[in-house]
Design an enzyme around this catalytic site. Structure first.
Site, PDB file in Angstrom:
ATOM      1  N   ASP A  48       0.838  -1.189   0.000  1.00 36.42           N
ATOM      2  CA  ASP A  48       0.000   0.000   0.000  1.00 36.42           C
ATOM      3  C   ASP A  48       0.883   1.253   0.000  1.00 36.42           C
ATOM      4  O   ASP A  48       1.748   1.407   0.860  1.00 36.42           O
ATOM      5  CB  ASP A  48      -0.903  -0.019   1.249  1.00 36.42           C
ATOM      6  N   HIS A  49       0.677   2.133  -0.954  1.00 29.89           N
ATOM      7  CA  HIS A  49       1.379   3.416  -1.039  1.00 29.89           C
ATOM      8  C   HIS A  49       2.903   3.271  -1.069  1.00 29.89           C
ATOM      9  O   HIS A  49       3.612   3.879  -0.255  1.00 29.89           O
ATOM     10  CB  HIS A  49       0.973   4.341   0.116  1.00 29.89           C
ATOM     11  N   HIS A 104      -7.826   9.825   3.847  1.00 30.21           N
ATOM     12  CA  HIS A 104      -7.184   8.939   4.809  1.00 30.21           C
ATOM     13  C   HIS A 104      -7.473   9.388   6.240  1.00 30.21           C
ATOM     14  O   HIS A 104      -7.647  10.572   6.512  1.00 30.21           O
ATOM     15  CB  HIS A 104      -5.667   8.919   4.587  1.00 30.21           C
TER      16      HIS A 104
END
Length: 309
Positions: free
Chosen positions: A82-83, A180
């Site tokens: 993720d990311h 987020h």
């Protein structure tokens, strides 16, 4: 069943009008709670590992825990970065057994984002790994991702087709108003479904991803506040909006904050009721159960991916 890529999952999800849950993991209890729920609901699954999780738990430990979950559940599970912020971390995860990586070049110019994403795609595809890119920037804070409201931007639909064609990316995270963290909105939540629908028309059949899609369930926020926390005003994306997104071109919906809230709220409650307890099993077991209940609800009532194996 071995660890798999998301290619077939996303194809079925797009055609079936549902989404796959992508849940961030940090330790054994989180992995157990998520995978036990998916096993009972016969749901395909994506387990995500952020750069922060790799630093905290160690790449090897997390991989072995996920491999144990695959053995125990016999589920098709994708292991996803993720990311990923640069080529090096994506390469490390690809070489270390991940079946999917995200390269987040959204902080760069459009041209540099294309260059960086294509570099990762070329390396990953040669090794049978799929890649998620990102266009547009979500506000909020999650691990090493920190974007203020001024720097956030919606995805521009007119860029999507060019980006997909020039990079060869397998899925694309877009910004339509999610955020987020647990403090997503001031007032009523507003997602830009007009942007999502336009992107769906421009790249038909292509899997879209929503980040920052926790609903920030009031039960757990209230529990945290009741037992010593301080989270006034925390709110997330209403579940009915996520169901609508899943019925369109969104094939992957990321959930992290809800898991953290469920775990933290349950542990706070346990210690308030059992102040002398010092056995980790006593407070981690109910936290694991809370995560399992949370994930089961997401799989069935939000994502619609139960009984899709």
């Amino acid at each position: 069943m071995p660890i798999v890529t998301s290619t077939e999952m996303f194809k079925k999800a797009y055609e079936g009008g549902y989404a796959i849950g992508a849940f961030n993991v940090n330790n054994m209890e989180i992995i157990q709670g998520i995978t036990e729920a998916a096993k009972e609901e016969n749901a395909p699954l994506i387990l995500q590992v952020s750069a922060g999780a790799r630093k905290y738990a160690n790449h090897t430990y997390l991989m072995k825990l996920i491999e144990a979950a695959v053995i125990e559940t016999e589920l098709p599970i994708v292991v996803h970065l993720d990311h990923g912020e640069d080529f090096e971390i994506c390469k490390s995860c690809i070489d270390g057994g991940f079946s999917s990586v995200m390269i987040d070049g959204s902080a760069h110019s459009f041209e540099e984002n294309i260059r960086l994403t294509k570099q990762v795609v070329d390396y990953a595809h040669d090794r049978g790994v799929v890649v998620e890119g990102e266009l547009g920037r979500l506000a909020g804070v999650e691990d090493d991702v920190n974007v203020n409201d001024e720097d956030a931007s919606y995805t521009r639909p007119e860029q999507v087709q060019e980006f997909v064609e020039k990079t060869g990316v397998d899925s694309l995270a877009i910004a339509i108003g999610t955020s987020h963290g647990a403090f997503k909105f001031q007032g009523e939540a507003k997602l830009r479904f007009d942007i999502l629908e336009k992107i769906g028309r421009l790249v038909p059949g292509f899997p879209i991803v929503l980040h920052g899609a926790s609903s920030v369930i009031p039960e757990y926020v209230d529990m945290i506040n009741k037992y010593g926390g301080n989270m006034p005003g925390a709110q997330g994306v209403p579940e009915e909006m996520l169901r609508k997104a899943a019925s369109l071109s969104v094939c992957k919906i990321n959930i992290d904050s809800d898991i953290r809230l469920a775990m933290t709220g349950t542990i706070r409650k346990h210690f308030a009721e059992n102040p002398g307890d010092f056995d980790p099993r006593k407070y981690l077991a109910p936290a694991r159960a809370a995560i399992k209940d949370l994930v089961r609800n997401k799989l069935v009532n939000v994502l619609g991916c139960n009984n899709k194996i």
